[in-house]
Design a protein around this motif. Structure first.
Motif, PDB file in Angstrom:
ATOM      1  N   LEU A  52      23.962  93.125  54.972  1.00 37.72           N
ATOM      2  CA  LEU A  52      24.096  92.729  56.371  1.00 37.72           C
ATOM      3  C   LEU A  52      24.031  93.952  57.290  1.00 37.72           C
ATOM      4  O   LEU A  52      23.295  93.958  58.283  1.00 37.72           O
ATOM      5  CB  LEU A  52      25.410  91.980  56.586  1.00 37.72           C
ATOM      6  N   LEU A  53      24.773  94.993  56.961  1.00 37.78           N
ATOM      7  CA  LEU A  53      24.771  96.202  57.792  1.00 37.78           C
ATOM      8  C   LEU A  53      23.394  96.871  57.807  1.00 37.78           C
ATOM      9  O   LEU A  53      22.950  97.367  58.845  1.00 37.78           O
ATOM     10  CB  LEU A  53      25.847  97.174  57.313  1.00 37.78           C
ATOM     11  N   ALA A  54      22.712  96.858  56.669  1.00 35.78           N
ATOM     12  CA  ALA A  54      21.363  97.430  56.615  1.00 35.78           C
ATOM     13  C   ALA A  54      20.395  96.622  57.471  1.00 35.78           C
ATOM     14  O   ALA A  54      19.545  97.191  58.168  1.00 35.78           O
ATOM     15  CB  ALA A  54      20.876  97.489  55.167  1.00 35.78           C
ATOM     16  N   LEU A  55      20.537  95.296  57.451  1.00 31.74           N
ATOM     17  CA  LEU A  55      19.645  94.456  58.255  1.00 31.74           C
ATOM     18  C   LEU A  55      19.894  94.656  59.747  1.00 31.74           C
ATOM     19  O   LEU A  55      18.953  94.632  60.546  1.00 31.74           O
ATOM     20  CB  LEU A  55      19.800  92.985  57.862  1.00 31.74           C
ATOM     21  N   VAL A  56      21.155  94.862  60.130  1.00 33.20           N
ATOM     22  CA  VAL A  56      21.448  95.175  61.537  1.00 33.20           C
ATOM     23  C   VAL A  56      20.748  96.483  61.918  1.00 33.20           C
ATOM     24  O   VAL A  56      20.135  96.580  62.977  1.00 33.20           O
ATOM     25  CB  VAL A  56      22.972  95.249  61.775  1.00 33.20           C
ATOM     26  N   GLU A  57      20.823  97.491  61.044  1.00 34.09           N
ATOM     27  CA  GLU A  57      20.121  98.761  61.299  1.00 34.09           C
ATOM     28  C   GLU A  57      18.624  98.548  61.453  1.00 34.09           C
ATOM     29  O   GLU A  57      17.965  99.255  62.211  1.00 34.09           O
ATOM     30  CB  GLU A  57      20.357  99.747  60.152  1.00 34.09           C
ATOM     31  N   ASP A  58      18.078  97.572  60.725  1.00 40.69           N
ATOM     32  CA  ASP A  58      16.647  97.284  60.781  1.00 40.69           C
ATOM     33  C   ASP A  58      16.254  96.442  61.985  1.00 40.69           C
ATOM     34  O   ASP A  58      15.076  96.135  62.172  1.00 40.69           O
ATOM     35  CB  ASP A  58      16.195  96.579  59.501  1.00 40.69           C
ATOM     36  N   GLY A  59      17.241  96.033  62.799  1.00 43.15           N
ATOM     37  CA  GLY A  59      16.927  95.293  64.018  1.00 43.15           C
ATOM     38  C   GLY A  59      17.110  93.791  63.937  1.00 43.15           C
ATOM     39  O   GLY A  59      16.816  93.084  64.906  1.00 43.15           O
ATOM     40  N   TRP A  60      17.596  93.279  62.815  1.00 42.84           N
ATOM     41  CA  TRP A  60      17.833  91.841  62.706  1.00 42.84           C
ATOM     42  C   TRP A  60      19.036  91.458  63.568  1.00 42.84           C
ATOM     43  O   TRP A  60      19.984  92.216  63.705  1.00 42.84           O
ATOM     44  CB  TRP A  60      18.118  91.448  61.260  1.00 42.84           C
ATOM     45  N   THR A  61      19.005  90.273  64.129  1.00 37.62           N
ATOM     46  CA  THR A  61      20.130  89.707  64.854  1.00 37.62           C
ATOM     47  C   THR A  61      20.856  88.769  63.904  1.00 37.62           C
ATOM     48  O   THR A  61      20.262  87.818  63.394  1.00 37.62           O
ATOM     49  CB  THR A  61      19.652  88.929  66.096  1.00 37.62           C
ATOM     50  N   ILE A  62      22.119  89.035  63.658  1.00 43.03           N
ATOM     51  CA  ILE A  62      22.922  88.204  62.765  1.00 43.03           C
ATOM     52  C   ILE A  62      23.626  87.151  63.626  1.00 43.03           C
ATOM     53  O   ILE A  62      24.429  87.493  64.487  1.00 43.03           O
ATOM     54  CB  ILE A  62      23.967  89.055  61.987  1.00 43.03           C
ATOM     55  N   ARG A  63      23.332  85.900  63.370  1.00 47.98           N
ATOM     56  CA  ARG A  63      23.884  84.825  64.201  1.00 47.98           C
ATOM     57  C   ARG A  63      25.149  84.217  63.629  1.00 47.98           C
ATOM     58  O   ARG A  63      25.999  83.726  64.360  1.00 47.98           O
ATOM     59  CB  ARG A  63      22.849  83.719  64.379  1.00 47.98           C
ATOM     60  N   ASN A  64      25.262  84.215  62.296  1.00 46.52           N
ATOM     61  CA  ASN A  64      26.419  83.562  61.714  1.00 46.52           C
ATOM     62  C   ASN A  64      26.558  84.017  60.270  1.00 46.52           C
ATOM     63  O   ASN A  64      25.621  84.505  59.659  1.00 46.52           O
ATOM     64  CB  ASN A  64      26.288  82.048  61.768  1.00 46.52           C
ATOM     65  N   LYS A  65      27.749  83.820  59.739  1.00 46.82           N
ATOM     66  CA  LYS A  65      28.047  84.143  58.354  1.00 46.82           C
ATOM     67  C   LYS A  65      29.004  83.073  57.861  1.00 46.82           C
ATOM     68  O   LYS A  65      30.035  82.820  58.486  1.00 46.82           O
ATOM     69  CB  LYS A  65      28.687  85.533  58.291  1.00 46.82           C
ATOM     70  N   VAL A  66      28.675  82.446  56.742  1.00 50.35           N
ATOM     71  CA  VAL A  66      29.474  81.354  56.203  1.00 50.35           C
ATOM     72  C   VAL A  66      30.049  81.800  54.875  1.00 50.35           C
ATOM     73  O   VAL A  66      29.336  82.321  54.020  1.00 50.35           O
ATOM     74  CB  VAL A  66      28.620  80.087  56.011  1.00 50.35           C
ATOM     75  N   HIS A  67      31.348  81.624  54.698  1.00 50.34           N
ATOM     76  CA  HIS A  67      32.018  81.927  53.424  1.00 50.34           C
ATOM     77  C   HIS A  67      32.408  80.618  52.766  1.00 50.34           C
ATOM     78  O   HIS A  67      33.037  79.779  53.382  1.00 50.34           O
ATOM     79  CB  HIS A  67      33.286  82.753  53.654  1.00 50.34           C
ATOM     80  N   LEU A  68      32.022  80.463  51.537  1.00 54.80           N
ATOM     81  CA  LEU A  68      32.396  79.280  50.779  1.00 54.80           C
ATOM     82  C   LEU A  68      33.228  79.706  49.581  1.00 54.80           C
ATOM     83  O   LEU A  68      33.002  80.750  49.006  1.00 54.80           O
ATOM     84  CB  LEU A  68      31.151  78.531  50.301  1.00 54.80           C
ATOM     85  N   GLY A  69      34.117  78.887  49.200  1.00 56.67           N
ATOM     86  CA  GLY A  69      34.858  79.139  47.975  1.00 56.67           C
ATOM     87  C   GLY A  69      36.202  79.693  48.138  1.00 56.67           C
ATOM     88  O   GLY A  69      36.801  80.272  48.859  1.00 56.67           O
TER      89      GLY A  69
END
Length: 127
Positions: A110-127
């Motif tokens: 996730l942190l690497a993708l933010v560095e690459d310019g991706w916009t993170i909209r949501n994160k879901v935790h299951l379990g």
């Protein structure tokens, strides 16, 4: 219909190296990508050079970054990318964390993708 739309394979399963197969698709031609790539060190699919069997979790992150960069090229500006990932426990410090510690693999990516310019909209935790 545009030539790019004509070139898209439909109703097919594309098999092979993800970066190579994405390279076969026209830029800006995909509306949505949904994927669950191999988790770090959890399964051996018996394919040489496969994702998930890297020696260190950061190598796994770099391999997935290459895939997401190829996905970014084929996604339309309005396209979406859905990623399903799980974590695993380290068996040895050389994997990136003390033994029996979670590796934080999804968070590292996730942190690497933010560095690459991706916009993170949501994160879901299951379990």
């Amino acid at each position: 219909m545009s030539a790019a739309a004509d070139a898209l394979p439909t109703g097919q399963i594309l098999q092979g190296d993800a970066v190579e197969r994405l390279g076969d698709l026209p830029a800006g031609s995909v509306d949505c990508v949904v994927t669950s790539p191999p988790y770090f060190r959890l399964r051996d699919y018996g394919v040489p050079g496969q994702l998930g069997l890297e020696g260190h979790v950061d190598q796994w992150v770099e391999e997935l970054r290459a895939v997401t960069q190829a996905m970014a090229r084929v996604l339309k500006p309005t396209g979406t990318f859905w990623l399903n990932l799980g974590d695993t426990y380290s068996t040895h410090a050389r994997e990136g964390a003390p033994p029996k510690s979670l590796l934080g693999a999804p968070e590292r990516l996730l942190l690497a993708l933010v560095e690459d310019g991706w916009t993170i909209r949501n994160k879901v935790h299951l379990g």
